[in-house]
Structure formats: structure tokens, C-alpha cells
Design a protein around this motif. Structure first.
Motif, mmCIF file in Angstrom:
data_model
loop_
_atom_site.group_PDB
_atom_site.id
_atom_site.type_symbol
_atom_site.label_atom_id
_atom_site.label_comp_id
_atom_site.label_asym_id
_atom_site.label_seq_id
_atom_site.Cartn_x
_atom_site.Cartn_y
_atom_site.Cartn_z
ATOM 1 N N SER A 1 -0.868 -15.104 -0.455
ATOM 2 C CA SER A 1 -1.798 -13.971 -0.478
ATOM 3 C C SER A 1 -1.118 -12.779 0.195
ATOM 4 O O SER A 1 -1.466 -12.400 1.313
ATOM 5 N N PRO A 2 -0.143 -12.174 -0.488
ATOM 6 C CA PRO A 2 0.681 -11.152 0.165
ATOM 7 C C PRO A 2 -0.091 -9.918 0.615
ATOM 8 O O PRO A 2 0.212 -9.370 1.675
ATOM 9 N N LEU A 3 -1.069 -9.472 -0.152
ATOM 10 C CA LEU A 3 -1.809 -8.280 0.258
ATOM 11 C C LEU A 3 -2.613 -8.554 1.522
ATOM 12 O O LEU A 3 -2.628 -7.745 2.448
ATOM 13 N N LEU B 1 -2.095 -0.243 -10.746
ATOM 14 C CA LEU B 1 -2.619 -0.564 -9.410
ATOM 15 C C LEU B 1 -3.787 -1.546 -9.494
ATOM 16 O O LEU B 1 -4.911 -1.245 -9.133
ATOM 17 N N ASP B 2 -3.463 -2.732 -9.937
ATOM 18 C CA ASP B 2 -4.426 -3.823 -9.872
ATOM 19 C C ASP B 2 -3.916 -4.830 -8.843
ATOM 20 O O ASP B 2 -2.773 -4.755 -8.391
ATOM 21 N N ARG B 3 -4.777 -5.732 -8.462
ATOM 22 C CA ARG B 3 -4.455 -6.684 -7.389
ATOM 23 C C ARG B 3 -3.204 -7.494 -7.690
ATOM 24 O O ARG B 3 -2.323 -7.649 -6.839
ATOM 25 N N GLU B 4 -3.100 -8.015 -8.897
ATOM 26 C CA GLU B 4 -1.970 -8.873 -9.226
ATOM 27 C C GLU B 4 -0.650 -8.102 -9.240
ATOM 28 O O GLU B 4 0.339 -8.538 -8.665
ATOM 29 N N THR B 5 -0.641 -6.945 -9.882
ATOM 30 C CA THR B 5 0.599 -6.175 -9.990
ATOM 31 C C THR B 5 1.051 -5.646 -8.637
ATOM 32 O O THR B 5 2.237 -5.719 -8.293
ATOM 33 N N LEU B 6 0.120 -5.133 -7.839
ATOM 34 C CA LEU B 6 0.486 -4.640 -6.512
ATOM 35 C C LEU B 6 0.965 -5.787 -5.629
ATOM 36 O O LEU B 6 1.928 -5.646 -4.876
ATOM 37 N N LEU C 1 5.549 -8.646 -3.083
ATOM 38 C CA LEU C 1 6.413 -9.820 -2.916
ATOM 39 C C LEU C 1 7.879 -9.459 -3.139
ATOM 40 O O LEU C 1 8.746 -9.851 -2.357
ATOM 41 N N GLY C 2 8.161 -8.713 -4.195
ATOM 42 C CA GLY C 2 9.544 -8.316 -4.466
ATOM 43 C C GLY C 2 10.093 -7.392 -3.395
ATOM 44 O O GLY C 2 11.240 -7.535 -2.969
ATOM 45 N N PHE C 3 9.273 -6.455 -2.953
ATOM 46 C CA PHE C 3 9.701 -5.510 -1.916
ATOM 47 C C PHE C 3 9.978 -6.243 -0.604
ATOM 48 O O PHE C 3 11.005 -6.013 0.045
ATOM 49 N N LEU C 4 9.089 -7.135 -0.224
ATOM 50 C CA LEU C 4 9.290 -7.905 1.007
ATOM 51 C C LEU C 4 10.515 -8.804 0.919
ATOM 52 O O LEU C 4 11.248 -8.964 1.898
ATOM 53 N N ASP C 5 10.736 -9.383 -0.258
ATOM 54 C CA ASP C 5 11.913 -10.224 -0.439
ATOM 55 C C ASP C 5 13.185 -9.415 -0.222
ATOM 56 O O ASP C 5 14.123 -9.867 0.442
ATOM 57 N N THR D 1 2.915 0.668 4.361
ATOM 58 C CA THR D 1 1.647 1.283 4.750
ATOM 59 C C THR D 1 0.935 1.844 3.524
ATOM 60 O O THR D 1 -0.290 1.747 3.411
ATOM 61 N N ALA D 2 1.684 2.393 2.582
ATOM 62 C CA ALA D 2 1.084 2.890 1.345
ATOM 63 C C ALA D 2 0.456 1.756 0.549
ATOM 64 O O ALA D 2 -0.627 1.916 -0.028
ATOM 65 N N VAL D 3 1.106 0.597 0.524
ATOM 66 C CA VAL D 3 0.517 -0.569 -0.145
ATOM 67 C C VAL D 3 -0.802 -0.936 0.540
ATOM 68 O O VAL D 3 -1.802 -1.205 -0.130
ATOM 69 N N CYS D 4 -0.815 -0.915 1.860
ATOM 70 C CA CYS D 4 -2.048 -1.201 2.609
ATOM 71 C C CYS D 4 -3.130 -0.171 2.299
ATOM 72 O O CYS D 4 -4.294 -0.518 2.082
ATOM 73 N N TYR D 5 -2.743 1.087 2.285
ATOM 74 C CA TYR D 5 -3.687 2.167 2.001
ATOM 75 C C TYR D 5 -4.316 1.975 0.622
ATOM 76 O O TYR D 5 -5.534 2.052 0.463
ATOM 77 N N LEU D 6 -3.491 1.719 -0.373
ATOM 78 C CA LEU D 6 -4.001 1.522 -1.729
ATOM 79 C C LEU D 6 -4.859 0.271 -1.833
ATOM 80 O O LEU D 6 -5.881 0.266 -2.522
#
Length: 103
Positions: free
Chosen positions: A10-12, A50-55, A60-64, A85-90
Motif C-alpha cells: 500500500s505505497p500511498l 491521477l487515479d489510485r492505481e497509476t499514482l 513504487l517506481g520512484f521509490l525503487d 510531497t506532491a504525491v502526498c498532496y495529490l
């Protein structure tokens, strides 16, 4: 940032718990941070749906990649922390973690 077991499930939600809540509160008192995060959010809006699955998949790729580079969160507003932080904001603005959602 500590990547505890299960973070990729559950990365988000993991990101919101690990970084998001504190960074979003910090934005309330820092207009410069708001502007920088908004630029990263705009980039994401243009780059991916910007849907849950795509974000979540993007995250996951960015963190990797960050793990591969040995990056760690220092609290300073560098490019990776602004993007996270932008991912969190969105995630918050789009209600992607509202009840019934698991990402």
C-alpha cells in the motif's frame, strides 16, 4: 525513510504515514514549499493519469529508484522530497485514501 515490511503493498498509505502528514502540515506555514510542491504536482498531472492505481505504481517506481540511488529523507526540500510531497498532496486532494480504498 525506513522501508518497513509491506510498504509496497500500500505505497500511498505508507508514504502518507512516513512523510506525508508531516510535510503537508509543514506546507501550511511555508509558501515557498507550497509553490515548489505545486510545480511537482503539475508535472505529475501532466505526466500520468491521477487515479489510485497509476499514482501508486508511479510511487513504487520512484521509490525503487531512490532506494537504488541511496537517497534518504533529510527534511530539506530537495527534488525527491518535493516530488514525494506532491504525491502526498495529490493523494489527499483526490481522496485516494478515503475509506474503502487500500492503495
Amino acid at each position: 525513510m525506513v522501508f518497513e515490511e509491506g510498504w509496497a503493498t500500500s505505497p500511498l498509505r505508507w508514504l502518507m504515514n512516513a512523510l506525508g502528514d508531516a510535510q503537508l502540515q509543514r506546507m501550511a506555514g511555508d509558501p515557498g514549499l507550497v509553490a515548489a510542491v505545486d510545480q511537482h504536482a503539475a508535472w505529475l498531472r501532466d505526466a500520468i493519469p491521477l487515479d489510485r492505481e497509476t499514482l501508486g505504481d508511479y510511487l513504487l517506481g520512484f521509490l525503487d529508484e531512490l532506494r537504488h540511488l541511496g537517497w534518504s529523507f533529510t527534511g530539506e526540500p530537495d527534488a525527491p522530497s518535493l516530488r514525494l510531497t506532491a504525491v502526498c498532496y495529490l493523494t489527499r486532494e483526490l481522496g485516494l485514501l478515503d475509506e474503502g480504498r487500500t492503495a
